[in-house]
Motif scaffolding. Structure first.
Motif, PDB file in Angstrom:
ATOM      1  N   ALA A 115      14.537  -6.742  -3.931  1.00  0.00           N
ATOM      2  CA  ALA A 115      14.452  -8.090  -3.359  1.00  0.00           C
ATOM      3  C   ALA A 115      15.835  -8.645  -3.027  1.00  0.00           C
ATOM      4  N   TRP A 116      16.684  -8.784  -4.034  1.00  0.00           N
ATOM      5  CA  TRP A 116      18.012  -9.370  -3.813  1.00  0.00           C
ATOM      6  C   TRP A 116      18.816  -8.579  -2.786  1.00  0.00           C
ATOM      7  N   LEU A 117      18.924  -7.263  -2.980  1.00  0.00           N
ATOM      8  CA  LEU A 117      19.722  -6.443  -2.063  1.00  0.00           C
ATOM      9  C   LEU A 117      19.145  -6.404  -0.651  1.00  0.00           C
ATOM     10  N   PRO A 118      17.840  -6.094  -0.461  1.00  0.00           N
ATOM     11  CA  PRO A 118      17.291  -6.117   0.900  1.00  0.00           C
ATOM     12  C   PRO A 118      17.394  -7.489   1.557  1.00  0.00           C
ATOM     13  N   ALA A 119      17.219  -8.569   0.772  1.00  0.00           N
ATOM     14  CA  ALA A 119      17.316  -9.911   1.341  1.00  0.00           C
ATOM     15  C   ALA A 119      18.716 -10.170   1.884  1.00  0.00           C
ATOM     16  N   LEU A 120      19.737  -9.782   1.128  1.00  0.00           N
ATOM     17  CA  LEU A 120      21.104  -9.976   1.602  1.00  0.00           C
ATOM     18  C   LEU A 120      21.385  -9.136   2.842  1.00  0.00           C
ATOM     19  N   LEU A 121      20.867  -7.923   2.883  1.00  0.00           N
ATOM     20  CA  LEU A 121      21.048  -7.086   4.073  1.00  0.00           C
ATOM     21  C   LEU A 121      20.373  -7.720   5.287  1.00  0.00           C
ATOM     22  N   LEU A 122      19.176  -8.272   5.083  1.00  0.00           N
ATOM     23  CA  LEU A 122      18.469  -8.925   6.185  1.00  0.00           C
ATOM     24  C   LEU A 122      19.196 -10.192   6.638  1.00  0.00           C
ATOM     25  N   LEU A 123      19.666 -10.981   5.684  1.00  0.00           N
ATOM     26  CA  LEU A 123      20.316 -12.248   6.014  1.00  0.00           C
ATOM     27  C   LEU A 123      21.662 -12.048   6.699  1.00  0.00           C
ATOM     28  N   THR A 124      22.335 -10.922   6.417  1.00  0.00           N
ATOM     29  CA  THR A 124      23.639 -10.650   7.017  1.00  0.00           C
ATOM     30  C   THR A 124      23.545  -9.734   8.237  1.00  0.00           C
ATOM     31  N   GLY A 125      22.312  -9.343   8.612  1.00  0.00           N
ATOM     32  CA  GLY A 125      22.121  -8.524   9.800  1.00  0.00           C
ATOM     33  C   GLY A 125      22.408  -7.050   9.611  1.00  0.00           C
ATOM     34  N   GLY A 126      22.502  -6.590   8.375  1.00  0.00           N
ATOM     35  CA  GLY A 126      22.838  -5.190   8.139  1.00  0.00           C
ATOM     36  C   GLY A 126      21.673  -4.301   7.789  1.00  0.00           C
ATOM     37  N   TYR A 127      20.466  -4.867   7.704  1.00  0.00           N
ATOM     38  CA  TYR A 127      19.344  -4.060   7.217  1.00  0.00           C
ATOM     39  C   TYR A 127      18.996  -2.915   8.161  1.00  0.00           C
ATOM     40  N   GLN A 128      18.868  -3.194   9.461  1.00  0.00           N
ATOM     41  CA  GLN A 128      18.455  -2.155  10.405  1.00  0.00           C
ATOM     42  C   GLN A 128      19.408  -0.971  10.397  1.00  0.00           C
ATOM     43  N   GLN A 129      20.683  -1.244  10.215  1.00  0.00           N
ATOM     44  CA  GLN A 129      21.680  -0.179  10.202  1.00  0.00           C
ATOM     45  C   GLN A 129      21.491   0.762   9.015  1.00  0.00           C
ATOM     46  N   PHE A 130      21.027   0.202   7.902  1.00  0.00           N
ATOM     47  CA  PHE A 130      20.921   0.991   6.673  1.00  0.00           C
ATOM     48  C   PHE A 130      19.485   1.230   6.228  1.00  0.00           C
ATOM     49  N   ALA A 131      18.496   0.953   7.076  1.00  0.00           N
ATOM     50  CA  ALA A 131      17.091   1.051   6.669  1.00  0.00           C
ATOM     51  C   ALA A 131      16.731   2.447   6.169  1.00  0.00           C
ATOM     52  N   GLY A 132      17.171   3.482   6.886  1.00  0.00           N
ATOM     53  CA  GLY A 132      16.870   4.848   6.462  1.00  0.00           C
ATOM     54  C   GLY A 132      17.535   5.191   5.147  1.00  0.00           C
ATOM     55  N   THR A 133      18.778   4.771   4.988  1.00  0.00           N
ATOM     56  CA  THR A 133      19.510   5.012   3.743  1.00  0.00           C
ATOM     57  C   THR A 133      18.853   4.287   2.582  1.00  0.00           C
ATOM     58  N   VAL A 134      18.431   3.047   2.827  1.00  0.00           N
ATOM     59  CA  VAL A 134      17.747   2.266   1.795  1.00  0.00           C
ATOM     60  C   VAL A 134      16.483   2.979   1.331  1.00  0.00           C
ATOM     61  N   ALA A 135      15.713   3.527   2.287  1.00  0.00           N
ATOM     62  CA  ALA A 135      14.461   4.207   1.945  1.00  0.00           C
ATOM     63  C   ALA A 135      14.717   5.406   1.040  1.00  0.00           C
ATOM     64  N   VAL A 136      15.669   6.243   1.411  1.00  0.00           N
ATOM     65  CA  VAL A 136      15.960   7.448   0.621  1.00  0.00           C
ATOM     66  C   VAL A 136      16.538   7.073  -0.740  1.00  0.00           C
ATOM     67  N   ALA A 137      17.501   6.144  -0.737  1.00  0.00           N
ATOM     68  CA  ALA A 137      18.154   5.759  -1.989  1.00  0.00           C
ATOM     69  C   ALA A 137      17.163   5.155  -2.971  1.00  0.00           C
ATOM     70  N   LEU A 138      16.273   4.273  -2.487  1.00  0.00           N
ATOM     71  CA  LEU A 138      15.310   3.635  -3.381  1.00  0.00           C
ATOM     72  C   LEU A 138      14.246   4.612  -3.866  1.00  0.00           C
ATOM     73  N   ALA A 139      13.882   5.577  -3.041  1.00  0.00           N
ATOM     74  CA  ALA A 139      12.907   6.583  -3.478  1.00  0.00           C
ATOM     75  C   ALA A 139      13.472   7.408  -4.632  1.00  0.00           C
TER      76      ALA A 139
END
Length: 212
Positions: A155-179
């Motif tokens: 929640a906290w980390l994805p929210a900050l990525l979304l609010l700062t515009g960085g989520y799309q850039q790291f979406a694939g990395t987020v998926a693998v890292a969180l899995a």
């Protein structure tokens, strides 16, 4: 707007988790559950009314109500001293719904990051069904630890990525890292905490009524 709500989901997950660990009194956690539960009703309602009939926006927003009703249910259980079984079986309903939202994020929304995040949340709701619905108190501390950790990583980390515009850039990395994180950390925590018979006392009357 949904990103702001997600940020505060992180806060309430953390508070509820440490409360189950016995670090926070249950009644002191009730206000945060009321606050975030209310916010998570306002947010999806606004998104739906301003969606212009877009079915994808409405579908995505509808999942937020699963959180709002969970937190409000938690707050009422704590405040009124209710038995936890009703909340536990509601968590079973939400667990199954979260699996559907995970699949939708992988397929319809093409968002693998939140596909994995919804799997994390589904696992947490399943734990709360076992803890509260089936009364398996032995996983109380394990559930609290998973809940507190998820407040930061789902929640906290994805929210900050979304609010700062960085989520799309790291979406694939987020998926693998969180899995990988989920398998390794939750598995390790279970070895340490999941088999114990001790669980943090939760007021009122020792009722374990505080899920995600």
């Amino acid at each position: 707007m949904g990103s702001v709500g997600l940020l505060f989901v992180g806060a309430v997950l953390f508070i509820n988790g440490v409360m189950l660990l016995g670090w926070v009194d249950a009644r002191s956690a009730a206000p945060m559950n009321f606050f975030v539960g209310g916010l998570q009703i306002i947010t999806p309602t606004y998104l739906i009314f301003t969606a212009g009939g877009d079915p994808n926006v409405i579908l995505a927003a509808s999942g937020l109500y699963l959180f709002s009703f969970t937190y409000l249910y938690v707050a009422l259980n704590i405040t009124l001293g209710l038995d936890s079984s009703g909340l536990g079986y509601f968590c079973l309903f939400v667990f199954l719904s979260a699996l559907v939202f995970s699949w939708l994020n992988f397929t319809r929304f093409a968002d693998p990051g939140f596909g994995v995040i919804w799997l994390h949340w589904a696992f947490l709701w399943l734990l709360f069904f076992v803890l509260l619905g089936l009364k398996q108190d032995r996983i109380g501390r394990y559930t609290g630890a998973v809940c507190a950790i998820q407040g930061w990583v789902t929640a906290w980390l994805p929210a900050l990525l979304l609010l700062t515009g960085g989520y799309q850039q790291f979406a694939g990395t987020v998926a693998v890292a969180l899995a990988v994180f989920g398998v390794v950390v939750y598995g390790g925590l279970y070895v340490v905490l999941g088999r114990g018979s001790d669980a943090a006392p939760v007021a009122p009357a020792g009722d374990r009524s505080v899920p995600a």
